[in-house]
Design a protein around this motif. Sequence first.
Motif, short mmCIF file in Angstrom:
data_model
loop_
_atom_site.label_atom_id
_atom_site.label_comp_id
_atom_site.label_asym_id
_atom_site.label_seq_id
_atom_site.Cartn_x
_atom_site.Cartn_y
_atom_site.Cartn_z
N TYR A 1 0.82 -1.08 0.38
CA TYR A 1 -0.22 -0.29 -0.10
C TYR A 1 1.04 0.68 -0.17
O TYR A 1 0.31 1.95 -0.74
N PRO A 2 2.09 1.21 0.76
CA PRO A 2 2.70 2.35 0.87
C PRO A 2 3.24 3.31 -0.68
O PRO A 2 3.35 4.27 -1.13
N LEU B 1 0.48 4.08 -2.75
CA LEU B 1 -0.12 5.37 -2.50
C LEU B 1 0.77 6.75 -3.28
O LEU B 1 0.33 7.53 -3.77
N LEU B 2 2.29 6.29 -2.68
CA LEU B 2 3.29 6.76 -3.51
C LEU B 2 3.31 7.24 -4.86
O LEU B 2 4.24 8.47 -5.33
N VAL C 1 0.78 9.25 -6.31
CA VAL C 1 1.18 10.71 -5.43
C VAL C 1 1.94 11.79 -6.94
O VAL C 1 1.57 12.53 -6.79
N VAL C 2 2.83 10.72 -6.70
CA VAL C 2 3.71 10.97 -8.18
C VAL C 2 3.37 11.12 -9.34
O VAL C 2 3.49 12.48 -10.13
N SER D 1 1.06 14.40 -9.42
CA SER D 1 1.88 15.39 -9.22
C SER D 1 2.65 15.92 -10.77
O SER D 1 2.35 17.48 -11.36
N VAL D 2 2.83 14.72 -11.52
CA VAL D 2 4.30 14.78 -12.12
C VAL D 2 2.38 14.82 -13.45
O VAL D 2 3.02 16.42 -14.35
N LEU E 1 -0.20 17.46 -12.74
CA LEU E 1 -0.27 18.73 -12.67
C LEU E 1 1.03 19.39 -13.39
O LEU E 1 0.72 20.34 -13.50
N ILE E 2 2.11 19.25 -13.45
CA ILE E 2 3.50 19.93 -13.54
C ILE E 2 3.56 20.09 -15.24
O ILE E 2 3.45 20.98 -15.86
N ILE E 3 2.96 18.78 -15.63
CA ILE E 3 2.76 18.94 -17.26
C ILE E 3 1.95 19.47 -17.70
O ILE E 3 2.08 20.57 -18.60
N THR F 1 0.60 22.40 -16.34
CA THR F 1 1.18 23.84 -16.05
C THR F 1 2.11 24.92 -16.80
O THR F 1 1.94 25.21 -17.47
N ASN F 2 2.95 23.38 -17.62
CA ASN F 2 4.01 23.70 -18.27
C ASN F 2 3.01 24.02 -19.86
O ASN F 2 3.91 24.92 -20.09
#
Lengths: 191, 203, 179
Positions: C9-10, C13-14, C17-18, C21-22, C24-26, C28-29
């Motif tokens: 599970y950890p 989950l990680l 999240v990653v 995040s990627v 969202l960044i792409i 925005t870019n």
Amino acid sequence: MSRFITIFVSLAVINNFILVRFLGLCSFFGVSKKLSDALSMGLAVTLVMVVAAVVTWLINHSVLIPFGVEYMNIIIFILVIASLVQMVELYIKRTNMTLYNAFGIYLPLITVNCAVLGITLINASENYSIAESIVAALGGGVGYAIVLIIMSGIREKLELTDPPKSMRGLPVAFLTAMLLGLAFFGFGGMV
Amino acid sequence: MVRFWRELIKGVVISNPVFALVLGLCPTLAVSTSLDNALGMTAGVLFVLLGSNIIISLIRKAVPNIVRIPVFIVVIATFVTVINLLFHAYVPSLYESLGIYLPLIVVNCIVLGRAEAFASKNPISSSIADAIGITIGFALALIIISFFRALLGTGNISVLGRNLFSFPGLTKDPIVLFILPSGAFLVIALLLALFRWTGVMKE
Amino acid sequence: MKLSTSRFYPIILLTIVVFLSVVLIIATNTITQGRIQDQQAQQIQGMLKKMFPDMDKYTLQNEIYTLYATDQARIGYAFLATGKGYGGDISILIGLENETTVKAISIISQSETPGLGDRITGSSFLNQFDGVSIDSVKLKRNGGQIDAITGSTISSSAVVNAVRITALEKVQALSATSK
């Protein structure tokens, strides 16, 4: 060769990480109370900076730039630094317990030390080659260590003095940093 | 609602991140050379702190302890990258003058500290209040420091390119020390001592 | 077995999240990319336009901008130079009227001492370069035409030397290509 000396001197004294760029200040005031602590911290930070500079350079030039995703560098670099610090910690813990006892408690602090992320970002934005990056990291780390050591020596003596009550502790430490900064200002124009 | 205001005020005064806790010094000292930089940094920190506090508070029950810190770092770094790109695109001059201190919000002790100490344990509304309060406290410190540095070091106080006022005499012969990096140490030393002397803050 | 008690599970989950995040960044870019590129082009164009108000368009070859007026007549050249100042590199944009005379210069970035060396960005220093022949871009005490800033000789001579040396190099490169 002269280019390496220029980079080293510039990062070590002229644009000193602590006194001019204000990088790594949190740990600076925290661990500059005792000379022995300052020595260990300075060495640990320099070590992590150099390793981080090499690893992030490799990642930057073999992954980020070829794929045109340099804008990801902040998140990648901080993750690299965090895992690097974790690995160094594990490695030292397994192999050398005396070293671990001397360094161990500082290592987690280094992850959030601006100096480490700072040097990787500076290397990336200045477009340094791998050799230049290593020299820059060494310069930054040595500059950091020197100031930390000088500062802790002064603060050990300061403990014995009797400043006004409201100046005790941090304010007097900040004033010391100001005087050190002025002294280092004299290095300007060396390169 | 009472709780919201209490958290907010706590961040501004009692646990002011800069003066009381002495956290987040790198950006505070480095960008305090002008009020514009101070305001720009505040905007950056507000965006990142608000974003990361909200997200971390939202997912706090789902995150197992073992990956807590990596998750926090990823969340914070994401918001920092986003604000970095936005500043680059929409306020390029500010992006230039903040330099590496904008991406360095990632390792700002204030942001990670709030994630770890507050947002990971509290509901969304108080996490928002906490983020706003802490940012106001941070902004206050930054503005006070940059006010003195700009006034004494250049003789002019200007915001967004408009000159608010000039101090006669200082404009021609400013006390350069204050705008030098050393001046930042001097100003924060004197301010801390003043706060302690007047009893606003305890030692 | 519940997901949240699983050993993996950890890690799952990680990864999620990653991944988010990627994304969202792409995103925005993608939104900001165009604007960032425009800005850089506009910044250079704006600086050239300020230096050469008659400029209509420019070409870039071997790091030298050649500038043309509306009637296609060549009105000058511009290029970047780097000087070694007191606090680090000084980046300068140099405009030439022709192969021998400076039109104007402007400082793009510098980290000189505030209040002292950073007065190289002031117009009283920079205006001295307007219309000076390249060979005379020296400090007055070295037989040139430029007054150094009091108390900031290193910063002043860094600019002066960078301008003269780079200008001479570029003029040589220009005459080599035109032959």
